[in-house]
Design an enzyme around this catalytic site. Structure first.
Site, mmCIF file in Angstrom:
data_model
loop_
_atom_site.group_PDB
_atom_site.id
_atom_site.type_symbol
_atom_site.label_atom_id
_atom_site.label_comp_id
_atom_site.label_asym_id
_atom_site.label_seq_id
_atom_site.Cartn_x
_atom_site.Cartn_y
_atom_site.Cartn_z
ATOM 1 N N CYS A 215 1.846 -9.872 20.612
ATOM 2 C CA CYS A 215 0.955 -9.370 19.560
ATOM 3 C C CYS A 215 1.436 -9.931 18.230
ATOM 4 O O CYS A 215 2.562 -9.670 17.811
ATOM 5 C CB CYS A 215 0.947 -7.839 19.503
ATOM 6 S SG CYS A 215 0.118 -7.261 18.001
ATOM 7 N N CYS B 228 2.284 -7.234 15.533
ATOM 8 C CA CYS B 228 3.625 -6.634 15.657
ATOM 9 C C CYS B 228 4.717 -7.692 15.606
ATOM 10 O O CYS B 228 5.887 -7.360 15.461
ATOM 11 C CB CYS B 228 3.799 -5.928 17.000
ATOM 12 S SG CYS B 228 2.718 -4.549 17.284
ATOM 13 N N HIS C 92 3.954 1.516 2.398
ATOM 14 C CA HIS C 92 5.167 0.825 1.940
ATOM 15 C C HIS C 92 5.823 1.625 0.806
ATOM 16 O O HIS C 92 7.043 1.756 0.736
ATOM 17 C CB HIS C 92 4.838 -0.577 1.410
ATOM 18 C CG HIS C 92 4.116 -1.448 2.398
ATOM 19 N ND1 HIS C 92 2.933 -2.077 2.111
ATOM 20 C CD2 HIS C 92 4.403 -1.768 3.682
ATOM 21 C CE1 HIS C 92 2.535 -2.766 3.158
ATOM 22 N NE2 HIS C 92 3.411 -2.589 4.134
ATOM 23 N N LYS D 95 -7.850 -2.182 7.073
ATOM 24 C CA LYS D 95 -8.667 -3.052 6.228
ATOM 25 C C LYS D 95 -10.135 -2.839 6.496
ATOM 26 O O LYS D 95 -10.951 -2.799 5.591
ATOM 27 C CB LYS D 95 -8.303 -4.483 6.534
ATOM 28 C CG LYS D 95 -7.291 -5.018 5.590
ATOM 29 C CD LYS D 95 -7.396 -6.498 5.665
ATOM 30 C CE LYS D 95 -6.290 -7.142 4.904
ATOM 31 N NZ LYS D 95 -6.019 -8.456 5.452
ATOM 32 N N HIS E 214 -2.206 -2.342 17.146
ATOM 33 C CA HIS E 214 -3.192 -3.030 16.302
ATOM 34 C C HIS E 214 -4.606 -3.029 16.885
ATOM 35 O O HIS E 214 -5.550 -3.425 16.207
ATOM 36 C CB HIS E 214 -2.733 -4.470 16.033
ATOM 37 C CG HIS E 214 -1.537 -4.530 15.143
ATOM 38 N ND1 HIS E 214 -0.250 -4.476 15.622
ATOM 39 C CD2 HIS E 214 -1.434 -4.558 13.798
ATOM 40 C CE1 HIS E 214 0.589 -4.509 14.607
ATOM 41 N NE2 HIS E 214 -0.094 -4.551 13.502
ATOM 42 N N CYS F 71 -3.474 -4.713 21.983
ATOM 43 C CA CYS F 71 -2.206 -4.117 21.549
ATOM 44 C C CYS F 71 -2.463 -2.649 21.212
ATOM 45 O O CYS F 71 -3.417 -2.341 20.493
ATOM 46 C CB CYS F 71 -1.689 -4.864 20.321
ATOM 47 S SG CYS F 71 -0.474 -3.897 19.405
ATOM 48 N N LYS G 95 -6.940 6.778 9.347
ATOM 49 C CA LYS G 95 -5.931 5.747 9.480
ATOM 50 C C LYS G 95 -6.212 4.682 8.416
ATOM 51 O O LYS G 95 -7.377 4.356 8.186
ATOM 52 C CB LYS G 95 -6.094 5.151 10.882
ATOM 53 C CG LYS G 95 -4.942 4.351 11.319
ATOM 54 C CD LYS G 95 -5.094 3.912 12.750
ATOM 55 C CE LYS G 95 -4.084 2.832 12.942
ATOM 56 N NZ LYS G 95 -4.280 1.782 13.759
ATOM 57 N N HIS H 165 0.853 -1.190 0.000
ATOM 58 C CA HIS H 165 0.000 0.000 0.000
ATOM 59 C C HIS H 165 0.892 1.244 0.000
ATOM 60 O O HIS H 165 2.126 1.139 -0.025
ATOM 61 C CB HIS H 165 -0.991 -0.025 1.162
ATOM 62 C CG HIS H 165 -0.358 -0.144 2.522
ATOM 63 N ND1 HIS H 165 0.452 0.824 3.046
ATOM 64 C CD2 HIS H 165 -0.416 -1.130 3.459
ATOM 65 C CE1 HIS H 165 0.852 0.463 4.247
ATOM 66 N NE2 HIS H 165 0.350 -0.739 4.518
#
Ligand code: ME8
Length: 660
Positions: free
Chosen positions: A127, A130, A22, A305, A148, A145, A302, A19
Site C-alpha cells: 500500500c 501506508c 498532525h 480529501k 486507505h 488497504c 473521518k 492538518h
C-alpha cells in the site's frame, strides 16, 4: 540532578499540507517538553518531515516538480504551522538532509555487520498510502488497504531483507522487562499478541523507484522508507557516532532519562516492533517509551480529501488563538483515546471553562476588586492569621499541583487539566463565599487583603500549572499579576510548591481580558467564517429542543431504575463469522465470570480498538440469540448521520459499577 529528556513526534509525510491530526501530535509533544523544562530537565523536542518514498515521488510528478524541489516547497507550511501553534521544537529534521542520509547508511552497515541483512526475491501486496507491505489476511474485499480503502499494488522485485524473525524472542523479552514500553496498556497488548504470532523477515530495500537513501555498496537499491524514517530520531542528534563526536546524541540518546516517541496509533507497529528490532541489531540503546495516541475525527467525520474536511490548523489559530486550540486538543480527548474535533465543543469549552472559569476569576479579582480597592497592588497579609477557608484553598492548590504534575508525567494531559480546573472552580467558589465586594463596602481591609492575596497567589500557581498547555496566555496572566514571564532554566524546578511567591506591593496590570466571552452572534460569525454548518443531527437536536416536552413524555425515576446499567471492561473482541455488522465481545462486568455480548458495531470499530476499553452495558436485558450465539446484554452506543460511538466512562471505575 535532573537528567536529560527527549521527546519526539512522528516525522510527517510532505505529500500534503499539515492538518489538525498532525497538529495534535505536535502540540502534545510540545506540552511534554514545556512541562519537563519547567521541572528543570535538559529537554530536547524533535519534530520533522518524512520526505522520501514512492508516495512523495508520485506527488512530485503530479506537481511536475523534481522531488527535491517539491519537498523543499512543502516543508515551509509545516514550519509555519508549528510556529503559529507555539510549538517550540529544538530540532526539525528533514530526511533529505545529508546528515540523515549518512546516518541511515551507518545504521544499515551496523545491521549488516551483525549478519541481519540478506538479498532475496520478493513478491507481495504493497500500500503506497501506508508505504507498507500487507498480508492477504489484512486486505479488504477487492484487494483494498484497510486503512486507505484504496487498491494495493502487487510488487515483485529483488530486495534486501532484515532478519526480523530473529527478533521475536528478544522483543518479547524486552517487553517483559519494560512493562511501560508502550502506552496505553491496551495497545501494548496488541503489540505483544502480534509479535507472539511470530515475525516474518522484512523487505528493507526497493529497486523500482529512486527517491530514497541509496543502499551502501549497492546503489541500485534505495532503503525502505520506514527504515529511513525511523532513523530520524537518532540521526537528528548526530548519532550513532563515537563518544564526544555528537554531543546531542550523547546527552539526549545515550544518557537520557527518557526517550519518548509520541505517535498516532496508526504507526504503532513500526515504532514498537521494527524500530526496537533495528536498534537491537545495530547495538544502539532503545527508546524508553512509545506513546500511541488516538485518532481524531472532525465534526464526527473521518478527515479525508474526498470529503473536503482536511482541517488545517492555521484558520483555527486565527479564529481562537494558538493557546485556546492547544487547550482544546489537550482537554477534549483523553490522550490515547479516539476523539472528535468539533468546532461547537471548542466554543463550549472556551466559554464554559476559559471565559467563565479562569477568565472570570481573573476579572473579578485583578480587574475589579484589587484595582478598585487596593490601588491595583498585591496586598500584604499575615499568613499565620489566615482563616480556614483560605487554608482550604491553599490545600487545594497543593493537591492540584501535585496531581497535575503526576498526570503530566504520565502524558495524561486531560487529567492534568481536570486537576487544574478543580483548583479554578475551587477558587471561584472561594470568591463566591468570601464575597470580597461586601468586604470592600464594609471597609474590612484586613480580610479583604487576605482574600485578594489568596486568589492572586492561586492565579500565580495557575500561571505555572497551565504554562505547558497555554504558554502565551500564562505569560499574559503573569504580566497582569505584575510577574515576569516564565523562563524555564536547567536544573531549576519552577513547579509551584511554596505558598507566598507573590510579593506584597507588586503592581498588577489590567490589560484586555484574557478570555473574553463570545456571545451567540460572535459564535455564529466565527463558525460561518470557518465554513462550519450544522449537521442534520444537530439540526434535529435543535428542533427537538424547541418543541416542548409534554407530561406524557416523561418516565418515573423508578422506571429508569429498572434498567441495570453497568460499566464493563472489554476483555476480548472478534468479528462474528459471516456477519457484516456483529462483533462478539467478552466483557468483565464485575461478576467474577465473563459475559458474552454481541454488538452490531463492526462497521465502526476494529475488534482490537475495543479491547481494554470500559463500556456501558444493559446487564438485565433478556439474553437472545444472534447468528447462533447468545448475547447476554447490550452495549450502549450513540449514533448520528456520520457514524457510531460506543459509550464509555472517563475514569477507570471498577467493572460492575452501576451507571445511573
Ligand atoms: O505516518 N488524528 O506520516 P503521516 C490524530 N511519515 N493524529 C493524526 C491524524 C488524526 N486524524 N492524522 C494524522 C507518517 N495524525 C510517517 C511517520 S515516523 C518515523 C514516520 C498524526 O504524515 C499521528 O501522529 O501520515 C500519525 O501517526 C501521524 O500524524 C501520521 O503522519
Amino acid at each position: 540532578m535532573a537528567r536529560p529528556y527527549y521527546v519526539t513526534t512522528p516525522i510527517y509525510y510532505v505529500n500534503d499540507r499539515p492538518h489538525i491530526g498532525h497538529a495534535y501530535s505536535t502540540v502534545a509533544a510540545d506540552v511534554v517538553s514545556r512541562y519537563e523544562r519547567l521541572r528543570g530537565k535538559p529537554t530536547y523536542f524533535l519534530t520533522g518531515l518524512d520526505e522520501h518514498g514512492l508516495k512523495i515521488e508520485r506527488r512530485a510528478k503530479e506537481e511536475e516538480l523534481a522531488p527535491q524541489d517539491f519537498v523543499d516547497r512543502m516543508a515551509a507550511p509545516f514550519r509555519l504551522a508549528w510556529e503559529e501553534l507555539e510549538c517550540a521544537h529544538d530540532g526539525f529534521i528533514r530526511t533529505t538532509s545529508a546528515q540523515h542520509r549518512e546516518n541511515v547508511q551507518a545504521l544499515w552497515k551496523l545491521m549488516d555487520a551483525r549478519g541481519d541483512i540478506y538479498l532475496d526475491d520478493y513478491e507481495d501486496w504493497y500500500c503506497v498510502g501506508c508505504e507498507s507491505f500487507k498480508t492477504e489476511k489484512e486486505l479488504l474485499e477487492g484487494n483494498l488497504c484497510p486503512i486507505h480503502q484504496k487498491p494495493v499494488e502487487r510488487i515483485k522485485e529483488r530486495s534486501y531483507f532484515f532478519r526480523l524473525s530473529n527478533y521475536t524472542k528478544p522483543l518479547l523479552d524486552f517487553y517483559e522487562a519494560h512493562p511501560d514500553f508502550v502506552q496505553p496498556e491496551a495497545r501494548f497488548n496488541e503489540v505483544r499478541s502480534f509479535v507472539k504470532e511470530g515475525l516474518r523477515d522484512l523487505s528493507i530495500s526497493r529497486t523500482s523507484f529512486r527517491w530514497g537513501v541509496p543502499v551502501p555498496e549497492d546503489p541500485e537499491h534505495v532503503v525502505y522508507v520506514w527504515l529511513d524514517a525511523l532513523m530520524n530520531y537518532v540521526s537528528a542528534l548526530g548519532g550513532p557516532a563515537e563518544e564526544g563526536e555528537a554531543p546531542l546524541y550523547d546527552e539526549f540518546w545515550q544518557s537520557s532519562e527518557a526517550i519518548k516517541h509520541i505517535v498516532g496509533k496508526d504507526i504503532l507497529r513500526f515504532h514498537a516492533i521494527y524500530w526496537p528490532a533495528f536498534l537491537m541489531s545495530a547495538g544502539i540503546r532503545l527508546p524508553t517509551q512509545i506513546w500511541a495516541h488516538g485518532w481524531l475525527t472532525v465534526n464526527g467525520e473521518k478527515m479525508s480529501k474526498s470529503l473536503g474536511n482536511f482541517l488545517p490548523p492555521g484558520p483555527l489559530v486565527e479564529a481562537f488563538g494558538a493557546d485556546v486550540l492547544r487547550y482544546y486538543f489537550m482537554r477534549e480527548v483523553g490522550f490515547g483515546q479516539d476523539g472528535d474535533f468539533s468546532h461547537r465543543n471548542l466554543l463550549n469549552r472556551y466559554n464554559g471553562e476559559l471565559a467563565n472559569g479562569l477568565g472570570n476569576l481573573m476579572n473579578r479579582i485583578v480587574a475589579s476588586i484589587v484595582k478598585k480597592n487596593l490601588e491595583g497592588r498585591v496586598p500584604e497579609v499575615d499568613f499565620d492569621a489566615l482563616s480556614d477557608a483560605d487554608r482550604q484553598l491553599i490545600d487545594k492548590a497543593n493537591v492540584a499541583a501535585q496531581e497535575a504534575a503526576k498526570h503530566f508525567e504520565a502524558l495524561a494531559f486531560h487529567r492534568a487539566l481536570d486537576s487544574t480546573w478543580e483548583l479554578v472552580s475551587a477558587a471561584n467558589k472561594y470568591v463566591d463565599s468570601t464575597e470580597p465586594w461586601k468586604l470592600a463596602k464594609q471597609d474590612d481591609k484586613t480580610r479583604l487583603a487576605e482574600v485578594c492575596y489568596t486568589v492572586l497567589e492561586t492565579l500565580r500557581w495557575l500561571s505555572i500549572m497551565l504554562f505547558p498547555v497555554m504558554p502565551k496566555k500564562c505569560n499574559e496572566l503573569r504580566a497582569q499579576l505584575g510577574m515576569p514571564p516564565l523562563l524555564p532554566t536547567e536544573q531549576v524546578d519552577l513547579w509551584p510548591s511554596a505558598w507566598g511567591g507573590l510579593r506584597p506591593g507588586t503592581q498588577t496590570q489590567t490589560a484586555t481580558p484574557l478570555f473574553p466571552r463570545f456571545d451567540e452572534s460572535q459564535e455564529r460569525s466565527i463558525l460561518e467564517r470557518l465554513g462550519v454548518e450544522d449537521t442534520p443531527t444537530q439540526k434535529k437536536a435543535a428542533a427537538m429542543k424547541e418543541t416542548k416536552q409534554s407530561e406524557n413524555d416523561f418516565i418515573e425515576f423508578d422506571d429508569f431504575l429498572k434498567v441495570d446499567l453497568r460499566v464493563a471492561v472489554v476483555k476480548e473482541a472478534e468479528r462474528v463469522e459471516k456477519s457484516k455488522k456483529l462483533l462478539k465481545l467478552i466483557v468483565d462486568a464485575g461478576e467474577g465470570r465473563p459475559r458474552q455480548i454481541l454488538a452490531g458495531i463492526s462497521e465502526h470499530y476494529a475488534p482490537e480498538d475495543l479491547v481494554g476499553r470500559r463500556v456501558v452495558i444493559v446487564a438485565n436485558l433478556k439474553p437472545r440469540k444472534l447468528m447462533g450465539l447468545e448475547s447476554q446484554g447490550m452495549l450502549l452506543a450513540a449514533s448520528d448521520d456520520t457514524g457510531l460511538s460506543v459509550l464509555g466512562v472517563d475514569k477507570d471505575v471498577e467493572p460492575g459499577s452501576p451507571a445511573k
